[in-house]
Design a protein around this motif. Structure first.
Motif, PDB file in Angstrom:
ATOM      1  N   GLN A 106       5.228   4.969   4.139  1.00 13.69           N
ATOM      2  CA  GLN A 106       4.686   4.360   5.355  1.00 13.69           C
ATOM      3  C   GLN A 106       3.257   3.850   5.168  1.00 13.69           C
ATOM      4  OE1 GLN A 106       5.547   6.463   9.232  1.00 13.69           O
ATOM      5  NE2 GLN A 106       6.270   8.015   7.789  1.00 13.69           N
ATOM      6  N   PHE A 107       2.447   4.601   4.412  1.00 13.67           N
ATOM      7  CA  PHE A 107       1.023   4.287   4.340  1.00 13.67           C
ATOM      8  C   PHE A 107       0.610   3.471   3.115  1.00 13.67           C
ATOM      9  CE2 PHE A 107       1.022   7.600   7.513  1.00 13.67           C
ATOM     10  CZ  PHE A 107       0.025   7.193   8.392  1.00 13.67           C
ATOM     11  N   LEU A 108       1.470   3.381   2.090  1.00 12.62           N
ATOM     12  CA  LEU A 108       1.103   2.626   0.892  1.00 12.62           C
ATOM     13  C   LEU A 108       0.631   1.202   1.222  1.00 12.62           C
ATOM     14  CD1 LEU A 108       0.823   2.597  -2.209  1.00 12.62           C
ATOM     15  CD2 LEU A 108       3.210   1.834  -2.303  1.00 12.62           C
ATOM     16  N   PRO A 109       1.318   0.483   2.124  1.00 16.95           N
ATOM     17  CA  PRO A 109       0.851  -0.873   2.439  1.00 16.95           C
ATOM     18  C   PRO A 109      -0.547  -0.912   3.080  1.00 16.95           C
ATOM     19  CG  PRO A 109       3.103  -0.542   3.218  1.00 16.95           C
ATOM     20  CD  PRO A 109       2.577   0.798   2.797  1.00 16.95           C
ATOM     21  N   LEU A 110      -1.007   0.221   3.593  1.00 12.59           N
ATOM     22  CA  LEU A 110      -2.306   0.280   4.270  1.00 12.59           C
ATOM     23  C   LEU A 110      -3.417   0.796   3.362  1.00 12.59           C
ATOM     24  CD1 LEU A 110      -0.924   1.874   7.556  1.00 12.59           C
ATOM     25  CD2 LEU A 110      -1.346  -0.556   7.099  1.00 12.59           C
ATOM     26  N   CYS A 111      -3.058   1.218   2.153  1.00 11.14           N
ATOM     27  CA  CYS A 111      -4.028   1.790   1.212  1.00 11.14           C
ATOM     28  C   CYS A 111      -4.477   0.743   0.199  1.00 11.14           C
ATOM     29  CB  CYS A 111      -3.415   2.980   0.468  1.00 11.14           C
ATOM     30  SG  CYS A 111      -3.118   4.408   1.527  1.00 11.14           S
ATOM     31  N   ASP A 133       2.918   0.769 -11.570  1.00 13.69           N
ATOM     32  CA  ASP A 133       2.866  -0.065 -12.781  1.00 13.69           C
ATOM     33  C   ASP A 133       3.799  -1.272 -12.653  1.00 13.69           C
ATOM     34  OD1 ASP A 133       0.991   1.508 -14.128  1.00 13.69           O
ATOM     35  OD2 ASP A 133       2.551   2.818 -14.947  1.00 13.69           O
ATOM     36  N   LYS A 134       4.817  -1.153 -11.810  1.00 14.61           N
ATOM     37  CA  LYS A 134       5.778  -2.243 -11.625  1.00 14.61           C
ATOM     38  C   LYS A 134       5.527  -3.025 -10.334  1.00 14.61           C
ATOM     39  CE  LYS A 134       9.441  -0.170 -14.329  1.00 14.61           C
ATOM     40  NZ  LYS A 134      10.789   0.389 -14.322  1.00 14.61           N
ATOM     41  N   ASP A 135       4.446  -2.699  -9.642  1.00 13.79           N
ATOM     42  CA  ASP A 135       4.122  -3.358  -8.379  1.00 13.79           C
ATOM     43  C   ASP A 135       3.009  -4.368  -8.621  1.00 13.79           C
ATOM     44  OD1 ASP A 135       3.134  -4.069  -5.827  1.00 13.79           O
ATOM     45  OD2 ASP A 135       3.710  -2.126  -4.995  1.00 13.79           O
ATOM     46  N   SER A 136       3.313  -5.645  -8.451  1.00 13.21           N
ATOM     47  CA  SER A 136       2.343  -6.703  -8.765  1.00 13.21           C
ATOM     48  C   SER A 136       1.129  -6.702  -7.836  1.00 13.21           C
ATOM     49  CB  SER A 136       3.024  -8.078  -8.730  1.00 13.21           C
ATOM     50  OG  SER A 136       3.536  -8.315  -7.431  1.00 13.21           O
ATOM     51  N   ASP A 137       1.198  -5.964  -6.728  1.00 13.91           N
ATOM     52  CA  ASP A 137       0.047  -5.874  -5.826  1.00 13.91           C
ATOM     53  C   ASP A 137      -1.018  -4.900  -6.326  1.00 13.91           C
ATOM     54  OD1 ASP A 137       1.184  -7.649  -4.068  1.00 13.91           O
ATOM     55  OD2 ASP A 137       1.981  -6.101  -2.727  1.00 13.91           O
ATOM     56  N   TRP A 138      -0.672  -4.079  -7.306  1.00 12.83           N
ATOM     57  CA  TRP A 138      -1.564  -3.022  -7.772  1.00 12.83           C
ATOM     58  C   TRP A 138      -1.903  -3.205  -9.245  1.00 12.83           C
ATOM     59  CZ3 TRP A 138      -3.521   0.861  -4.673  1.00 12.83           C
ATOM     60  CH2 TRP A 138      -2.983   0.957  -3.387  1.00 12.83           C
ATOM     61  N   GLU A 139      -3.112  -2.762  -9.614  1.00 16.77           N
ATOM     62  CA  GLU A 139      -3.476  -2.728 -11.030  1.00 16.77           C
ATOM     63  C   GLU A 139      -4.239  -1.444 -11.328  1.00 16.77           C
ATOM     64  OE1 GLU A 139      -6.258  -5.709 -12.439  1.00 16.77           O
ATOM     65  OE2 GLU A 139      -7.132  -5.868 -10.447  1.00 16.77           O
ATOM     66  N   ARG A 157      -5.435   8.413 -13.318  1.00 15.00           N
ATOM     67  CA  ARG A 157      -5.456   6.960 -13.219  1.00 15.00           C
ATOM     68  C   ARG A 157      -5.972   6.533 -11.850  1.00 15.00           C
ATOM     69  NH1 ARG A 157       0.502   5.203 -15.511  1.00 15.00           N
ATOM     70  NH2 ARG A 157       0.232   5.924 -17.671  1.00 15.00           N
ATOM     71  N   LEU A 158      -6.702   5.456 -11.850  1.00 13.89           N
ATOM     72  CA  LEU A 158      -7.143   4.856 -10.597  1.00 13.89           C
ATOM     73  C   LEU A 158      -6.485   3.487 -10.499  1.00 13.89           C
ATOM     74  CD1 LEU A 158      -9.058   5.309  -8.158  1.00 13.89           C
ATOM     75  CD2 LEU A 158     -10.694   3.857  -9.362  1.00 13.89           C
ATOM     76  N   TYR A 159      -5.751   3.274  -9.419  1.00 14.61           N
ATOM     77  CA  TYR A 159      -5.119   1.992  -9.154  1.00 14.61           C
ATOM     78  C   TYR A 159      -5.823   1.358  -7.966  1.00 14.61           C
ATOM     79  CZ  TYR A 159      -1.174   3.303 -12.140  1.00 14.61           C
ATOM     80  OH  TYR A 159      -0.382   3.663 -13.210  1.00 14.61           O
ATOM     81  N   GLU A 160      -5.976   0.050  -8.019  1.00 11.37           N
ATOM     82  CA  GLU A 160      -6.577  -0.665  -6.893  1.00 11.37           C
ATOM     83  C   GLU A 160      -5.676  -1.822  -6.513  1.00 11.37           C
ATOM     84  OE1 GLU A 160     -10.878  -1.273  -7.068  1.00 11.37           O
ATOM     85  OE2 GLU A 160     -10.877  -0.082  -8.904  1.00 11.37           O
ATOM     86  N   ARG A 161      -5.578  -2.033  -5.202  1.00 14.40           N
ATOM     87  CA  ARG A 161      -4.809  -3.168  -4.703  1.00 14.40           C
ATOM     88  C   ARG A 161      -5.550  -4.443  -5.118  1.00 14.40           C
ATOM     89  NH1 ARG A 161      -0.802  -3.602  -1.353  1.00 14.40           N
ATOM     90  NH2 ARG A 161      -0.977  -1.484  -0.539  1.00 14.40           N
ATOM     91  N   LYS A 162      -4.812  -5.408  -5.651  1.00 13.13           N
ATOM     92  CA  LYS A 162      -5.439  -6.633  -6.154  1.00 13.13           C
ATOM     93  C   LYS A 162      -6.059  -7.475  -5.057  1.00 13.13           C
ATOM     94  CE  LYS A 162      -2.481  -7.056 -10.210  1.00 13.13           C
ATOM     95  NZ  LYS A 162      -1.384  -7.813 -10.797  1.00 13.13           N
ATOM     96  N   ASN A 163      -5.354  -7.669  -3.969  1.00 14.16           N
ATOM     97  CA  ASN A 163      -5.869  -8.514  -2.884  1.00 14.16           C
ATOM     98  C   ASN A 163      -6.070  -7.662  -1.649  1.00 14.16           C
ATOM     99  OD1 ASN A 163      -5.686 -10.992  -4.354  1.00 14.16           O
ATOM    100  ND2 ASN A 163      -3.464 -10.837  -4.127  1.00 14.16           N
ATOM    101  N   THR A 164      -7.281  -7.099  -1.514  1.00 12.50           N
ATOM    102  CA  THR A 164      -7.559  -6.265  -0.343  1.00 12.50           C
ATOM    103  C   THR A 164      -7.823  -7.157   0.848  1.00 12.50           C
ATOM    104  OG1 THR A 164      -9.878  -6.095  -0.941  1.00 12.50           O
ATOM    105  CG2 THR A 164      -8.429  -4.326  -1.684  1.00 12.50           C
ATOM    106  N   LYS A 165      -7.343  -6.679   1.965  1.00 14.75           N
ATOM    107  CA  LYS A 165      -7.481  -7.472   3.200  1.00 14.75           C
ATOM    108  C   LYS A 165      -8.845  -7.248   3.825  1.00 14.75           C
ATOM    109  CE  LYS A 165      -2.598  -6.815   3.848  1.00 14.75           C
ATOM    110  NZ  LYS A 165      -2.234  -5.844   2.873  1.00 14.75           N
TER     111      LYS A 165
END
Length: 165
Positions: A106-111, A133-139, A157-165
Motif C-alpha cells: 500500500q505504501f511503496l508508491p508513497l515512499c 532491483d527489477k522496478d524501473s522506478d527505483w535505483e 542497501r539504500l534505494y531511492e525513487r528515481k522521479n520523486t514527486k
C-alpha cells in the motif's frame, strides 16, 4: 517517506508471522534509524513485536481493519487515508513503513527511500516485498560492504525513487 525492510534473495520478508532471521546488527541499525521517528505498521507486525507492544521511543501508528482494535502507546488507524492524515503532523523524512507485506504494498508508491537489508540466502517464506532491483522506478544508490552473521552474508542497501514527486 521511508520504508525499512530485511529481504532474502527472493525478496521474501517473513514466514508464519515471523521475520526470516534475527541479525543483531540489523536490529541495532533498525533501532538507530527509527528511534525518535514515526513508524507505521500493520496489526500483524505489531503483534509480532516483543510483548506485542509498540516500540519504545517512537510514534507507533498501526493500521487495522478492525474498528474495535486498541493498543496502549499506539495510534490506531483504519484506512490508508486515515494514516496519511495522521502523518501530515510529521516531517515525511521522519516516517518509516516497517511492515508487513500488505503495508509495503500500500505504501511503496508513497515512499521515496527504501532501507533494505539484503540477505544472501533463500528462506522458506509466505510473505514478500517487491523486488526493487527489477522496478524501473527505483535505483540502488548505496550498498555497504558485505557483512556476516555466523554463516549468513548480507549487505545494507539504500534505494531511492528515481522521479520523486
Amino acid at each position: 517517506m521511508n520504508l525499512i525492510v530485511a529481504v532474502d534473495k527472493n525478496w521474501s520478508i517473513g514466514n508464519q508471522g515471523q521475520l526470516l532471521v534475527s541479525i543483531p546488527e540489523d536490529k541495532r541499525l533498525f533501532r538507530e534509524e527509527t528511534l525518535g521517528k514515526v513508524i507505521v505498521m500493520g496489526r500483524k507486525t505489531l503483534e509480532s513485536l516483543p510483548g506485542k507492544q509498540p516500540l519504545y521511543g517512537r510514534v507507533n501508528i498501526v493500521l487495522t481493519k478492525n474498528p474495535d482494535y486498541k493498543v496502549k502507546g499506539a495510534i490506531v488507524c483504519h484506512s490508508l487515508e486515515q494514516v496519511m492524515e495522521e502523518l501530515e503532523k510529521y516531517e515525511k523524512s521522519d516516517c518509516f513503513i516497517i511492515g508487513g507485506q500488505s503495508m509495503y504494498e500500500q505504501f511503496l508508491p508513497l515512499c521515496n527511500i527504501a532501507h533494505v537489508t539484503y540477505i544472501d540466502y533463500l528462506y522458506s517464506a509466505d510473505t514478500h516485498f517487491p523486488n526493487l532491483d527489477k522496478d524501473s522506478d527505483w535505483e540502488m544508490t548505496k550498498e555497504s560492504d558485505e557483512q556476516t552473521y555466523f554463516n549468513l552474508c548480507y549487505t545494507y542497501r539504500l534505494y531511492e525513487r528515481k522521479n520523486t514527486k
